[in-house]
Scaffold this active site. Structure first.
Site, PDB file in Angstrom:
ATOM      1  N   LYS A 234      93.820  30.087  39.306  1.00 51.79           N
ATOM      2  CA  LYS A 234      93.564  29.672  40.682  1.00 51.79           C
ATOM      3  C   LYS A 234      94.881  29.640  41.460  1.00 51.79           C
ATOM      4  CE  LYS A 234      89.618  26.570  39.829  1.00 51.79           C
ATOM      5  NZ  LYS A 234      88.584  27.325  40.549  1.00 51.79           N
ATOM      6  N   ARG A 306      80.028  27.355  33.422  1.00 51.22           N
ATOM      7  CA  ARG A 306      78.722  27.829  32.956  1.00 51.22           C
ATOM      8  C   ARG A 306      78.755  28.173  31.465  1.00 51.22           C
ATOM      9  NH1 ARG A 306      78.756  32.491  37.381  1.00 51.22           N
ATOM     10  NH2 ARG A 306      79.996  30.869  38.356  1.00 51.22           N
TER      11      ARG A 306
END
Ligand code: BES
Ligand code: MN
Ligand code: ZN
Length: 457
Positions: A234, A306
């Protein structure tokens, strides 16, 4: 006016209360509060009252008397349930690292009313808010304490405290070797990058409030203690210690569910780890297995939530025999893009779960908005090389929040499943109305009311 005009109320807040200050005792007169017809109404009421308490705090705090009877609709127990905990909610701040913490506090709140039917709503509201504050604190804590092991220790401490009160709560923490033996390969793939420094922990907390019923509701909270994005690094990870907000909400809710002795069997499951970089970390393109047997092509190391949740869902089905599964996660930035940072996103194929979560949102004053399980997007998750891929490169079709939900749905194996993406509302570095700067504790109250609705059905 409070304190010579230091307080600038919103028009909404003005309609809701007026106040008089007498030394350190502030009296709030609540008036003009309309009955709740929708979650937007309940949220507006909550925000207005939070603004009132915040004004008291900014003016120096002290003791507060709240005159309820000018606003007859506040006598509705479900409205009062939310109001009761608000002084404590507004008074909260994460300041234990400050050399000189602020001395301004709301010391004591008296609710003044001629009604005699609000006592249980008061108790419930205070318990409910304590669950929210637990969630808030867990999220606000940084890596110094909030590693996977630190989160596990908090869960065990919570379970021990509840069990000490005679409540049927137990906690189990499974360490790396056991997680491996369970075959949770997609969880372990994410955890690999930080494995030596901060090994993964599988946290399971069980409340058995209805032993005569074999059905178990599993609530799975995302527990990424820090999300750097991994090798899909990020550029801005300023708040990514908040990536265990789902776990925090689930634990906060379990606390309230247990203390309110709801007749339900609830299991909270958290696959806790960190998404960091090392020579062991997974890299984009890795194809990994999962507890379900499905293989996943991990095209983006930042779509880690996920992967951990998928294995936790399989664990819920196989090891806990969950009759229904709820997952709650700070899962996608796209959820904020879709609905803005005042609502969370929900997805499900089960109308009764959607109804329950909508009703719960109205009671908890936390807004949710439904996104569709759009079958037409599902093929985007197909991979030519594995059973699924964890993200769509470049995401040309958009719908990132929906794709994340659809990915998780695969693992629920057609069992009743509800998905809550709380990324928009978990944490506000620069503050948000009602909550101040930092964690909100969002979701603990929602899940408590959700479970309560299911029990009532
Ligand atoms: N934890 C983030 C989601 C997030 C973003 C939470 C902003 C709170 C605020 C999650 O793991 C993530 O990185 N999601 C990616 C998914 C993408 C790579 C498919 C995202 O949203 O960019
Ligand atoms: Mn991520
Ligand atoms: Zn994440």
């Amino acid at each position: 006016a409070l304190n010579g005009g230091a307080f600038k109320p919103s028009p909404d807040a003005l309609k809701t209360f007026s106040c008089a200050q007498d030394g350190r005792i502030v009296t709030l007169v609540l008036a003009g509060v309309a009955p709740w017809k929708s979650p937007a109404d309940s949220r507006r009421t909550w925000l207005a009252l939070a603004a009132a308490f915040r004004a008291v705090l900014c003016a120096g705090g002290g003791r507060v008397n709240v005159m309820l009877d000018n606003a007859p609709s506040l006598g509705a127990p479900e409205m009062f349930e939310r109001l009761a905990g608000l002084p404590g909610y507004v008074d909260y701040r994460f300041d234990r690292h400050k050399r000189v913490p602020s001395k301004k506090h709301i010391d004591r709140t008296a609710f003044v009313t001629s009604r005699d039917d609000l006592a249980s709503a008061l108790e419930e509201g205070l318990t409910d808010t304590a669950g929210t504050l637990l969630a808030r604190e867990l999220v606000d804590e940084r890596r110094e304490t909030m590693t996977p092991a630190g989160l596990a220790a908090c869960a065990v401490k919570l379970a021990d405290e509840l069990a000490a009160q005679g409540l049927p709560v137990t906690a189990v923490v499974r360490h790396a070797a056991e997680i491996e033996a369970l075959g949770m390969k997609s969880f372990l793939a994410v955890a690999k990058g930080a494995r030596d420094a901060a090994p993964p922990e599988l946290i399971v907390v069980r409340y058995r409030g209805c032993p005569d019923d074999s059905r178990v509701l599993a609530v799975i909270g995302k527990g990424i203690c820090f999300d750097s994005g991994g090798y899909s690094l990020k550029t801005n990870m300023r708040t990514m210690f908040d990536d265990m907000g789902g776990a925090a909400a689930a634990l906060g809710a379990l606390r309230t569910v247990a203390l309110e002795r709801l007749p339900v069997n609830l299991t909270v499951i958290v696959a806790a780890c960190e998404n960091l970089i090392s020579e062991d970390a997974y890299v984009p393109g890795d194809i990994v297995g999962s507890m379900s047997g499905r293989s996943v092509e991990m095209l983006n190391a930042d779509a880690e939530g996920r992967m951990t949740l998928a294995d936790a869902i399989t664990y819920a089905l196989r090891e806990e025999d969950a009759a229904a599964v709820v997952d709650i996660a700070t899962l996608t930035g796209a959820a904020s893009g879709a609905v803005g940072r005042r609502s969370a996103v929900v997805m499900s194929d089960h109308e009764c779960l959607l109804r329950a979560v909508r009703e719960a949102a109205q009671l908890s004053c936390e807004k949710v908005w439904q996104l569709p399980c759009d079958e037409e997007l599902r093929p985007l998750l197909d991979s030519p090389f594995a059973d699924l891929r964890n993200s769509v490169p470049g995401n040309p079709s958009g719908g990132g929040a929906i794709l994340a939900g659809l990915f998780l749905r695969e693992f629920a194996e057609k069992r009743p499943w509800l998905h809550i993406d709380m990324a928009p509302v978990c944490y506000y570095a620069d503050g948000a109305p009602g909550s101040g700067k930092g964690a909100t504790g969002w979701g603990a109250a929602l899940l408590y009311h959700f479970v309560k609705r299911l029990v009532q059905e």
